[in-house]
Design a protein around this motif. Structure first.
Motif, short mmCIF file in Angstrom:
data_model
loop_
_atom_site.label_atom_id
_atom_site.label_comp_id
_atom_site.label_asym_id
_atom_site.label_seq_id
_atom_site.Cartn_x
_atom_site.Cartn_y
_atom_site.Cartn_z
N ARG A 60 0.93 -1.17 -0.07
CA ARG A 60 0.02 0.07 0.02
C ARG A 60 0.94 1.20 0.12
O ARG A 60 0.74 2.16 -0.56
N ARG A 97 2.02 1.71 -3.48
CA ARG A 97 1.05 2.13 -4.64
C ARG A 97 0.46 3.63 -4.15
O ARG A 97 0.44 4.41 -4.93
N GLU A 98 0.83 4.20 -2.87
CA GLU A 98 0.42 5.33 -2.45
C GLU A 98 1.70 6.20 -3.02
O GLU A 98 1.30 7.47 -3.65
N MET A 139 3.21 5.69 -5.95
CA MET A 139 2.82 5.66 -7.17
C MET A 139 1.72 6.80 -7.61
O MET A 139 1.94 7.48 -8.76
N ALA A 140 0.87 6.65 -6.75
CA ALA A 140 -0.37 7.64 -7.00
C ALA A 140 0.17 9.05 -6.95
O ALA A 140 -0.39 9.92 -7.53
N LEU A 141 0.78 9.40 -5.72
CA LEU A 141 1.40 10.70 -5.67
C LEU A 141 2.39 11.23 -6.89
O LEU A 141 2.16 12.31 -7.32
N GLU A 163 2.11 10.26 -9.80
CA GLU A 163 1.12 10.39 -10.90
C GLU A 163 0.64 11.78 -10.86
O GLU A 163 0.42 12.50 -11.73
N ALA A 164 0.08 11.90 -9.69
CA ALA A 164 -0.54 13.35 -9.47
C ALA A 164 0.26 14.41 -9.73
O ALA A 164 0.24 15.66 -10.47
N GLU A 184 0.92 15.07 -13.31
CA GLU A 184 -0.47 15.72 -13.71
C GLU A 184 -0.09 17.08 -13.64
O GLU A 184 -0.70 17.81 -14.48
N ASP A 219 7.58 3.21 -13.34
CA ASP A 219 6.54 2.13 -12.84
C ASP A 219 7.11 1.04 -11.97
O ASP A 219 7.95 -0.01 -12.58
N HIS A 228 6.17 -1.12 -10.16
CA HIS A 228 5.33 -2.47 -10.34
C HIS A 228 6.23 -3.14 -11.46
O HIS A 228 6.47 -4.36 -11.07
#
Lengths: 53, 161
Positions: free
Chosen positions: A27, A30-31, A33-35, A37-38, A41, B3, B5
């Motif tokens: 987790r 994943r957090e 990677m989300a950060l 990505e944001a 953006e 990436d 992953h």
């Protein structure tokens, strides 16, 4: 170096660390990677706003 | 964007021996400092270098920050002649390290590694105590900042039991 680290340690936001410690390593990854990505953006939006795209 | 992953998946699927170090290791332990690249210490055994070069070859590895068009060839010979590679691939940024300051090579780090399953992939990750040690040894300003946070993390982990 120890004094510097001790001084920096006082500024660490431990609430974030405690929150992260409650998550699984997956987790946390994943957090991150989300950060990222944001952040990308936002960067793209900034470039577009300045007419660079 | 890197990436993590897919990079971990292709290294793992190829049977590459590596230990995750650096900022992403910090993330896995609970650090809140974001990182944009994957740092791994890889085994320099010939068969492992073969697996590593083959695994990354389809993903266009190139020297990160280098001008385009340099005569860089990603193959076993290049890896064998070098040690540490700061690369950009079509899956993002990856640093392949033959050894690290304060930690040594893959074999030296192995006793300090833990196994973490991320994205369904079991990976070796440098333990928090050793990660702090190598970041202290690296001694760059950003490492010092990271040490402060990782030491706080270690304390918090101890409190949480």
């Amino acid at each position: 170096m120890d004094d510097l680290i001790a001084a920096l340690k006082r500024d660490v936001d431990r609430t974030l660390l405690r929150e992260n410690l409650r998550l699984s390593p997956e987790r946390r990854a994943r957090e991150l990677m989300a950060l990222l990505e944001a952040a990308e953006e936002f960067q793209r939006a900034g470039h577009a706003h300045r007419g660079e795209l | 964007m890197t990436d993590f992953h897919r990079l971990l998946r292709i290294l793992s699927d190829a049977g590459v021996d590596f230990v995750i170090v650096g900022g992403f290791a910090g993330t896995l332990h609970g650090s809140a400092i974001p990182t944009r690249d994957l740092d791994v210490v890889y085994s320099r055994k010939p068969e492992n270098m073969d697996r590593l070069t083959e695994a990354l070859a389809p993903h266009s590895p190139y020297l990160r920050g280098a001008p385009p068009g340099l005569p860089f060839r990603w193959d076993r010979e290049t890896v064998a002649k070098g040690l540490n590679f700061t690369l950009i691939t079509d899956l993002g940024a990856i640093d392949l390290l033959g050894e690290i300051v304060g930690g040594g090579d893959f074999a030296a780090l192995l006793p300090h590694a833990i196994t973490v399953t991320i994205f369904g992939v079991p990976c070796r990750c440098l333990g928090l105590e050793k990660l702090i040690e190598v970041k202290r040894a690296a001694g760059r300003p950003r490492d010092i900042q990271a040490v402060a946070e990782l030491e706080a993390l270690l304390e918090e982990r101890g409190r949480a039991g």
